[in-house]
Design a protein around this motif. Structure first.
Motif, PDB file in Angstrom:
ATOM      1  N   THR A  60      15.016  33.136  -4.532  1.00 39.89           N
ATOM      2  CA  THR A  60      13.827  32.877  -5.352  1.00 39.89           C
ATOM      3  C   THR A  60      13.110  34.156  -5.776  1.00 39.89           C
ATOM      4  OG1 THR A  60      13.523  30.767  -4.229  1.00 39.89           O
ATOM      5  CG2 THR A  60      11.621  31.662  -5.393  1.00 39.89           C
ATOM      6  N   ILE A  61      12.763  34.220  -7.069  1.00 40.91           N
ATOM      7  CA  ILE A  61      11.906  35.250  -7.652  1.00 40.91           C
ATOM      8  C   ILE A  61      10.742  34.497  -8.285  1.00 40.91           C
ATOM      9  CG2 ILE A  61      11.719  37.097  -9.370  1.00 40.91           C
ATOM     10  CD1 ILE A  61      14.876  37.168  -9.294  1.00 40.91           C
ATOM     11  N   GLN A  62       9.515  34.929  -8.023  1.00 43.51           N
ATOM     12  CA  GLN A  62       8.345  34.261  -8.594  1.00 43.51           C
ATOM     13  C   GLN A  62       7.669  35.166  -9.617  1.00 43.51           C
ATOM     14  OE1 GLN A  62       6.478  31.415  -5.433  1.00 43.51           O
ATOM     15  NE2 GLN A  62       6.556  33.460  -4.573  1.00 43.51           N
ATOM     16  N   LEU A 122      12.199  31.546 -10.350  1.00 40.52           N
ATOM     17  CA  LEU A 122      13.536  31.792 -10.870  1.00 40.52           C
ATOM     18  C   LEU A 122      14.551  31.711  -9.743  1.00 40.52           C
ATOM     19  CD1 LEU A 122      12.727  34.902 -13.092  1.00 40.52           C
ATOM     20  CD2 LEU A 122      12.559  32.481 -13.688  1.00 40.52           C
ATOM     21  N   THR A 123      15.650  31.024  -9.979  1.00 42.86           N
ATOM     22  CA  THR A 123      16.687  30.872  -8.968  1.00 42.86           C
ATOM     23  C   THR A 123      17.748  31.929  -9.176  1.00 42.86           C
ATOM     24  OG1 THR A 123      16.277  28.505  -8.887  1.00 42.86           O
ATOM     25  CG2 THR A 123      18.343  29.287  -7.926  1.00 42.86           C
ATOM     26  N   SER A 124      17.806  32.858  -8.250  1.00 43.39           N
ATOM     27  CA  SER A 124      18.809  33.914  -8.266  1.00 43.39           C
ATOM     28  C   SER A 124      20.126  33.366  -7.728  1.00 43.39           C
ATOM     29  CB  SER A 124      18.315  35.070  -7.391  1.00 43.39           C
ATOM     30  OG  SER A 124      19.281  36.070  -7.307  1.00 43.39           O
ATOM     31  N   VAL A 183       6.370  38.479  -7.819  1.00 44.78           N
ATOM     32  CA  VAL A 183       5.966  38.340  -6.419  1.00 44.78           C
ATOM     33  C   VAL A 183       7.111  37.713  -5.627  1.00 44.78           C
ATOM     34  CG1 VAL A 183       4.221  37.298  -4.898  1.00 44.78           C
ATOM     35  CG2 VAL A 183       3.611  37.937  -7.230  1.00 44.78           C
ATOM     36  N   ASP A 184       7.302  38.161  -4.366  1.00 36.48           N
ATOM     37  CA  ASP A 184       8.319  37.520  -3.543  1.00 36.48           C
ATOM     38  C   ASP A 184       7.723  36.331  -2.790  1.00 36.48           C
ATOM     39  OD1 ASP A 184       7.066  38.454  -1.198  1.00 36.48           O
ATOM     40  OD2 ASP A 184       8.581  39.976  -0.799  1.00 36.48           O
TER      41      ASP A 184
END
Length: 148
Positions: free
Chosen positions: A18-20, A45-47, A89-90
């Protein structure tokens, strides 16, 4: 011809794929897919991988941004109101960087490449890397320009 106003490159640590990115103030929430979820005021976002550091580039333009060169595995367009900044943000709430914006309505283009390098399980790596690889395995680009 549109001009690039500002850009920032960040290398956030990905956990649980996950990437926010946010805040993005959608008036009408767009449909979700297997790459972008819309929880609250932003994107999740789905990495394709866990425990690594992709490249995330944020760009602001004064008009319709030209699509970056190269092959992209994913592309999607959005329209939204934006606040005075957009941050990456993580999952632990660590802010990796942000770009300043003039509040208002914007066109947003999201592009990604490199998601096909590996499909990782959701389990975290017991020995994660301490920092980014020199060459990012995955690249995300967010382009924004005013919706006039």
């Amino acid at each position: 011809m549109p001009h690039l106003i500002s850009t920032v490159d960040v290398r956030p640590r990905v956990s649980y794929r996950t990437i926010q990115i946010g805040p993005i103030l959608f008036e009408e929430t767009p449909a979700e897919d297997d790459v972008v979820q819309i929880p609250g005021d932003g994107w999740s976002l789905t990495s394709s991988d866990n425990d690594f550091y992709p490249l995330v580039r944020l760009e602001t333009w004064d008009g319709p941004a030209p699509k970056p060169t190269g092959a992209w595995n994913y592309e999607r367009a959005f329209r939204s109101r934006m606040a005075d900044r957009l941050a990456v943000v993580d999952l632990n709430g660590v802010d990796y960087g942000e770009i300043a914006l003039r509040p208002g309505r914007y066109h947003l283009r999201l592009l990604c490449r490199g998601r096909d390098h590996l499909e990782a399980p959701l389990a975290l790596d017991p020995f994660p890397p301490d920092g980014p690889h020199e060459d990012p395995l995955e690249v995300w680009v967010v382009q924004m320009w005013p919706d006039r």
